[in-house]
Design a protein around this motif. Structure first.
Motif, PDB file in Angstrom:
ATOM      1  N   ASN A 130      76.546  48.349 -90.529  1.00 14.19           N
ATOM      2  CA  ASN A 130      76.546  47.671 -91.226  1.00 14.19           C
ATOM      3  C   ASN A 130      76.227  48.453 -92.782  1.00 14.19           C
ATOM      4  N   GLY A 131      77.715  48.029 -93.752  1.00  8.01           N
ATOM      5  CA  GLY A 131      77.490  48.582 -94.685  1.00  8.01           C
ATOM      6  C   GLY A 131      76.775  47.820 -95.993  1.00  8.01           C
ATOM      7  N   CYS A 132      75.944  47.440 -95.859  1.00  7.00           N
ATOM      8  CA  CYS A 132      74.650  47.255 -96.778  1.00  7.00           C
ATOM      9  C   CYS A 132      73.664  48.528 -97.200  1.00  7.00           C
ATOM     10  N   ASP A 133      73.467  49.529 -95.864  1.00 10.91           N
ATOM     11  CA  ASP A 133      73.594  50.188 -96.104  1.00 10.91           C
ATOM     12  C   ASP A 133      74.089  51.964 -96.192  1.00 10.91           C
ATOM     13  N   PHE A 134      74.342  52.256 -97.371  1.00 10.66           N
ATOM     14  CA  PHE A 134      75.309  53.677 -97.999  1.00 10.66           C
ATOM     15  C   PHE A 134      74.799  54.518 -96.747  1.00 10.66           C
ATOM     16  N   ASN A 135      74.436  54.675 -96.078  1.00 11.72           N
ATOM     17  CA  ASN A 135      73.710  56.039 -95.320  1.00 11.72           C
ATOM     18  C   ASN A 135      75.307  55.702 -94.230  1.00 11.72           C
ATOM     19  N   ASN A 136      75.165  54.795 -94.163  1.00 12.31           N
ATOM     20  CA  ASN A 136      76.043  54.280 -92.417  1.00 12.31           C
ATOM     21  C   ASN A 136      77.096  54.674 -92.583  1.00 12.31           C
ATOM     22  N   PHE A 137      77.970  54.868 -93.442  1.00 15.73           N
ATOM     23  CA  PHE A 137      78.782  55.412 -93.759  1.00 15.73           C
ATOM     24  C   PHE A 137      78.920  57.105 -93.364  1.00 15.73           C
ATOM     25  N   GLU A 138      77.935  57.498 -94.501  1.00 16.49           N
ATOM     26  CA  GLU A 138      78.476  58.836 -93.684  1.00 16.49           C
ATOM     27  C   GLU A 138      77.738  59.732 -92.747  1.00 16.49           C
ATOM     28  N   LYS A 139      77.574  58.898 -92.357  1.00 12.44           N
ATOM     29  CA  LYS A 139      76.860  59.168 -90.364  1.00 12.44           C
ATOM     30  C   LYS A 139      78.220  58.661 -90.092  1.00 12.44           C
ATOM     31  N   ALA A 140      78.892  57.699 -90.309  1.00 10.96           N
ATOM     32  CA  ALA A 140      80.061  57.664 -89.080  1.00 10.96           C
ATOM     33  C   ALA A 140      81.343  57.896 -89.125  1.00 10.96           C
ATOM     34  N   VAL A 141      81.362  59.162 -90.302  1.00  6.73           N
ATOM     35  CA  VAL A 141      83.048  60.252 -90.809  1.00  6.73           C
ATOM     36  C   VAL A 141      83.167  60.760 -90.021  1.00  6.73           C
ATOM     37  N   GLN A 142      83.971  60.661 -89.655  1.00  6.27           N
ATOM     38  CA  GLN A 142      84.370  62.024 -88.785  1.00  6.27           C
ATOM     39  C   GLN A 142      84.841  62.667 -89.084  1.00  6.27           C
ATOM     40  N   SER A 143      85.392  63.474 -87.978  1.00  5.80           N
ATOM     41  CA  SER A 143      87.260  64.718 -88.618  1.00  5.80           C
ATOM     42  C   SER A 143      88.084  64.254 -88.461  1.00  5.80           C
ATOM     43  N   GLN A 144      88.074  62.584 -87.485  1.00  6.27           N
ATOM     44  CA  GLN A 144      89.711  62.337 -87.727  1.00  6.27           C
ATOM     45  C   GLN A 144      89.492  60.918 -88.516  1.00  6.27           C
ATOM     46  N   THR A 145      88.530  60.795 -89.207  1.00  6.71           N
ATOM     47  CA  THR A 145      88.420  59.215 -90.021  1.00  6.71           C
ATOM     48  C   THR A 145      89.617  59.740 -91.019  1.00  6.71           C
ATOM     49  N   ARG A 146      90.124  58.429 -91.089  1.00  6.74           N
ATOM     50  CA  ARG A 146      91.392  58.551 -91.919  1.00  6.74           C
ATOM     51  C   ARG A 146      91.518  57.588 -92.974  1.00  6.74           C
ATOM     52  N   LEU A 147      90.462  56.707 -92.852  1.00  2.00           N
ATOM     53  CA  LEU A 147      90.482  55.495 -93.563  1.00  2.00           C
ATOM     54  C   LEU A 147      88.936  53.944 -93.423  1.00  2.00           C
ATOM     55  N   ILE A 148      88.787  54.170 -94.382  1.00  2.00           N
ATOM     56  CA  ILE A 148      86.832  53.708 -94.626  1.00  2.00           C
ATOM     57  C   ILE A 148      88.052  51.589 -94.790  1.00  2.00           C
ATOM     58  N   TYR A 149      87.639  51.043 -94.049  1.00  2.00           N
ATOM     59  CA  TYR A 149      87.935  49.399 -94.757  1.00  2.00           C
ATOM     60  C   TYR A 149      86.589  48.221 -94.678  1.00  2.00           C
ATOM     61  N   LEU A 150      86.936  48.377 -95.845  1.00  2.00           N
ATOM     62  CA  LEU A 150      85.832  47.294 -96.392  1.00  2.00           C
ATOM     63  C   LEU A 150      85.697  45.858 -96.781  1.00  2.00           C
ATOM     64  N   GLU A 151      84.871  44.882 -97.327  1.00  2.00           N
ATOM     65  CA  GLU A 151      84.616  43.273 -97.232  1.00  2.00           C
ATOM     66  C   GLU A 151      83.724  42.784 -98.273  1.00  2.00           C
ATOM     67  N   SER A 152      84.139  43.051 -99.343  1.00  2.00           N
ATOM     68  CA  SER A 152      82.655  43.153 -99.779  1.00  2.00           C
ATOM     69  C   SER A 152      82.972  41.559-101.405  1.00  2.00           C
ATOM     70  N   PRO A 153      82.388  40.296-100.792  1.00  2.00           N
ATOM     71  CA  PRO A 153      81.598  39.685-100.358  1.00  2.00           C
ATOM     72  C   PRO A 153      82.198  39.592 -98.665  1.00  2.00           C
ATOM     73  N   ASN A 154      81.627  39.233 -97.335  1.00  2.00           N
ATOM     74  CA  ASN A 154      82.825  38.980 -96.781  1.00  2.00           C
ATOM     75  C   ASN A 154      82.556  37.508 -96.322  1.00  2.00           C
ATOM     76  N   SER A 155      83.171  36.786 -95.906  1.00  2.00           N
ATOM     77  CA  SER A 155      83.898  35.162 -95.577  1.00  2.00           C
ATOM     78  C   SER A 155      82.856  34.503 -95.050  1.00  2.00           C
TER      79      SER A 155
END
Length: 395
Positions: A130-155
């Protein structure tokens, strides 16, 4: 940043090369000739910057590339045969087996399939958040994370992400960022100025604007764009035709006018829907009741003509009835053209699959085109009248 009028009307248009014609010609050719082998050798060694074969570059496409890159404030652009190609091909270039993606939940349907079904074949995994909460991005980061994909706003339900904050996080972690900016276009939102690396759009929508061409565009740094071009792009061949590029050039001329017209009409129609007794909720980023209204105002310069609403009686039959009774608003996928459209979620599911407790199932998506807003309101009003009489006993 270049002046908008200069970008749309002059940039890249070397009229001395084509008889001072106001509109650039369509270079409808598959191939290009050379006066010497040395010239050809030079073109083959650097096809990104030369016209060799129209699967790569073409003069008509080059004019469009320059304009689209400048609109986004990017160094370069690459054109694709569809919006999903502008998302899929870059990921195949930039990611490899073992890499991890963080993506917002409920993206465009084919993007969701790309992450869930296609990329796992190559050992690339995705965490949807859920990208509405910025904290979710920080929590989801892994050592192998290479890309963050956004769609703002979605359709469909128009969730928004804090673009600058996500970009800052990604830069600290050495992660590439990519956004689908089809909803806003560079007229209403500038992700690169907020730190995003790659911006994709379905050019089929607002950029084309006339519902007569399918295309996609990706903008970003010259280094990344060139890397994509010289690898998966040239191997897979998702190029657009010169004729399609010319149609997009035509669409660009009126892009700001069309967006503003749609925006103004949508404001009037949403004000009407907000007070209609048959409507439970209207979902639009610039609607005062929208949960992320303040963030939308902060990072968007305006809002397009795409929104969703929910009827108070959202039974499967009554949603279908309302949409079927519209006389002038067409039932169709896509959006961004001159014509107003409607698309309920129930179009993609059966009555047996419908869950009244699932808000996503109740959504009716509407796009407001260039018609007079009162004309559209009148059409919706007669459909609402038939909707309200559904199931009522006859006198």
């Amino acid at each position: 940043m270049m002046d908008l009028s200069f970008i749309l009307n002059e940039l890249g248009e070397d009229r001395d090369n084509y008889y001072n014609a106001v509109s650039p010609p369509i270079m409808q050719t598959s191939n290009f000739t050379f006066n010497t082998i040395a010239e050809m050798r030079n073109a083959m060694a650097g096809e990104f910057d030369n016209n060799l074969y129209s699967r790569g570059q073409n003069p008509t496409l080059t004019i469009l590339r320059k304009k689209l890159a400048a609109l986004d404030g990017a160094e370069d652009a690459l054109l694709f045969s569809s919006g999903i190609a502008a998302i899929s091909v870059p990921l195949l270039t930039l990611l490899t087996s073992g890499d991890h993606i963080i993506a917002i939940e409920n993206p465009y349907s084919w993007t969701a399939k790309l992450f869930s079904d296609f990329l796992p074949k190559f050992g690339i995994t995705t965490t949807f958040i859920n990208g509405c909460d910025f904290n979710n991005f920080e929590k989801a980061v892994q050592s192998q994370t290479r890309l963050i994909y956004l769609e703002s706003p979605n359709s469909y339900s128009y969730e928004i992400q804090d673009i600058k904050r996500v970009a800052d996080l990604a830069h600290r972690k050495g992660i590439i960022t990519m956004i689908d900016n089809s909803y806003s276009t560079p007229i209403f939102q500038l992700p690169i100025a907020m730190g995003i690396d790659l911006v994709a759009q379905s050019a089929t929508k607002y950029i084309g604007g006339h519902s007569d061409v399918v295309a996609g565009v990706l903008t970003g740094s010259k280094a990344i764009i060139k890397k994509i071009f010289e690898n998966e792009f040239m191997n897979l061949g998702p190029a657009i035709s010169p004729n399609s590029a010319w149609l997009l050039l035509r669409g660009l001329r009126t892009l700001p006018l069309r967006l503003q017209r749609s925006f103004e009409s949508t404001k009037k129609i949403i004000e009407w829907l907000n007070h209609h007794p048959a409507v439970e909720e209207v979902i639009w980023p610039f609607n005062v009741g929208f949960p992320q209204f303040e963030l939308a105002q902060k990072q968007m310069l305006g809002c397009g003509g795409l929104f969703s609403f929910i009827l108070k009686d959202s039974s499967f039959a009554k949603i279908e009835l309302f949409c079927d009774r519209l006389a002038h608003i067409s039932i169709a996928v896509s959006w961004g053209g001159y014509e107003s459209l409607i698309l309920p979620v129930i179009a993609s599911i059966t009555n047996q699959q419908y869950n009244l407790q699932n808000k996503q199932h109740q959504l009716i998506r509407m796009y407001i085109g260039l018609e007079d807003p009162d004309y559209l309101i009148k059409d919706m009003q007669q459909a609402f009248e038939q909707w309200s009489n559904y199931g009522a006993p006859e006198n």
